[in-house]
Motif scaffolding. Structure first.
Motif, short mmCIF file in Angstrom:
data_model
loop_
_atom_site.label_atom_id
_atom_site.label_comp_id
_atom_site.label_asym_id
_atom_site.label_seq_id
_atom_site.Cartn_x
_atom_site.Cartn_y
_atom_site.Cartn_z
N VAL A 8 0.82 -1.22 0.00
CA VAL A 8 0.00 0.00 0.00
C VAL A 8 0.85 1.27 0.00
CG1 VAL A 8 -1.75 1.30 1.27
CG2 VAL A 8 -1.93 -1.18 1.12
N ILE A 9 1.64 1.45 1.04
CA ILE A 9 2.31 2.74 1.23
C ILE A 9 3.30 3.02 0.09
CG2 ILE A 9 3.73 4.15 2.78
CD1 ILE A 9 0.90 3.54 3.87
N SER A 10 4.07 2.02 -0.30
CA SER A 10 5.06 2.25 -1.37
C SER A 10 4.38 2.62 -2.68
CB SER A 10 5.94 1.01 -1.56
OG SER A 10 5.17 -0.05 -2.06
N LYS A 11 3.12 2.18 -2.85
CA LYS A 11 2.40 2.49 -4.09
C LYS A 11 1.70 3.84 -4.06
CE LYS A 11 1.73 -2.27 -5.38
NZ LYS A 11 0.89 -3.18 -6.15
N LEU A 12 1.44 4.35 -2.86
CA LEU A 12 0.64 5.58 -2.74
C LEU A 12 1.43 6.81 -2.30
CD1 LEU A 12 -2.52 4.17 -0.93
CD2 LEU A 12 -2.54 5.33 -3.15
N ASP A 13 2.43 6.61 -1.46
CA ASP A 13 3.06 7.77 -0.82
C ASP A 13 3.77 8.65 -1.85
OD1 ASP A 13 3.64 9.34 1.38
OD2 ASP A 13 5.58 8.36 1.69
N HIS A 14 3.44 9.95 -1.82
CA HIS A 14 4.00 10.94 -2.76
C HIS A 14 3.63 10.65 -4.21
CE1 HIS A 14 6.27 11.91 0.84
NE2 HIS A 14 6.63 13.04 0.27
N LYS A 15 2.50 9.96 -4.43
CA LYS A 15 2.08 9.63 -5.79
C LYS A 15 0.78 10.36 -6.15
CE LYS A 15 5.38 6.73 -6.50
NZ LYS A 15 5.40 5.38 -5.97
N ASN A 16 0.54 10.40 -7.44
CA ASN A 16 -0.74 10.87 -7.95
C ASN A 16 -1.66 9.66 -8.08
OD1 ASN A 16 -2.85 11.41 -9.90
ND2 ASN A 16 -1.77 13.31 -10.42
N ILE A 17 -2.72 9.63 -7.29
CA ILE A 17 -3.58 8.44 -7.23
C ILE A 17 -4.24 8.16 -8.58
CG2 ILE A 17 -5.67 7.46 -6.17
CD1 ILE A 17 -4.91 9.13 -3.63
N ASN A 18 -4.63 9.21 -9.28
CA ASN A 18 -5.29 9.03 -10.58
C ASN A 18 -4.35 8.42 -11.62
OD1 ASN A 18 -6.57 11.43 -9.15
ND2 ASN A 18 -8.08 11.05 -10.75
N LEU A 19 -3.08 8.83 -11.58
CA LEU A 19 -2.17 8.50 -12.69
C LEU A 19 -1.19 7.38 -12.38
CD1 LEU A 19 -1.20 12.13 -13.83
CD2 LEU A 19 -3.04 10.66 -14.71
N GLU A 20 -0.85 7.18 -11.11
CA GLU A 20 0.31 6.33 -10.81
C GLU A 20 0.02 5.08 -9.98
OE1 GLU A 20 4.12 8.94 -10.18
OE2 GLU A 20 2.46 9.89 -9.11
N VAL A 21 -1.20 4.90 -9.55
CA VAL A 21 -1.46 3.81 -8.60
C VAL A 21 -2.22 2.68 -9.31
CG1 VAL A 21 -2.54 3.21 -6.39
CG2 VAL A 21 -1.49 5.46 -6.70
N ASP A 22 -1.53 1.56 -9.51
CA ASP A 22 -2.10 0.48 -10.33
C ASP A 22 -3.47 0.02 -9.83
OD1 ASP A 22 -1.12 -0.80 -8.05
OD2 ASP A 22 0.13 -2.24 -9.14
N PHE A 23 -3.64 -0.13 -8.52
CA PHE A 23 -4.91 -0.67 -8.03
C PHE A 23 -6.05 0.36 -8.01
CE2 PHE A 23 -2.67 0.40 -4.03
CZ PHE A 23 -3.64 1.10 -3.34
N MET A 24 -5.78 1.58 -8.46
CA MET A 24 -6.84 2.61 -8.53
C MET A 24 -7.18 2.97 -9.98
SD MET A 24 -7.95 3.23 -5.54
CE MET A 24 -8.82 4.81 -5.68
N LYS A 25 -6.64 2.21 -10.93
CA LYS A 25 -6.91 2.48 -12.34
C LYS A 25 -8.40 2.30 -12.63
CE LYS A 25 -3.09 3.55 -14.36
NZ LYS A 25 -1.83 2.93 -13.96
#
Ligand code: NI
Length: 138
Positions: free
Chosen positions: A73-90
């Motif tokens: 979770v954290i490595s995928k979300l922290d300091h990221k753009n949720i719309n563009l960069e988080v695979d499980f939120m595509k």
């Protein structure tokens, strides 16, 4: 017995539907629909349930739980753009609700593999609101 691990992360997002214009998006999503993105400092509570192991006195080793949350979770979300960069939120709107569901799905199986059961994901987007997801039916 239930135990909870708290984590924090920050991430950017925008709530919008492509097929709506900026005015309609603003009407429905408020300032979270700002076309130039914005961020939140999220607080995440991961609660697991299980029996207390008589050998360790633990429901689950909290260090192991912390590692799982960091990895999935954290490595995928922290300091990221949720719309563009988080695979499980595509493909879903980057709302607190959908984020809690996504985080639950990320953690459900890894926690089960450690012999515990993920009971609840509680996610604070701001100090004034949070969501809770217990899996299954929303
Ligand atoms: Ni927002």
């Amino acid at each position: 017995m239930r135990i909870t691990r708290r984590k924090t992360f920050n991430a950017g997002h925008r709530l919008f539907r492509q097929e709506w214009d900026d005015i309609k998006n603003r009407e429905v999503f408020g300032s979270c629909s700002n076309p130039n993105w914005h961020g939140h400092n999220y607080t995440l509570f991961v609660t697991v349930e299980g029996r207390v192991d008589p050998e360790t006195g633990f429901v689950m080793n909290l260090k192991a739980l912390s590692k799982l949350v960091d990895e999935f979770v954290i490595s995928k979300l922290d300091h990221k753009n949720i719309n563009l960069e988080v695979d499980f939120m595509k493909g879903v709107i980057a709302s607190t609700e959908n984020l809690a569901i996504g985080i639950f799905r990320q953690l459900e199986n890894p926690i089960r593999d450690q012999g515990a059961r993920l009971y609840c994901i509680k996610l604070w987007e701001t100090e004034n609101h949070y969501v809770e997801y217990f899996g299954g039916k929303q």
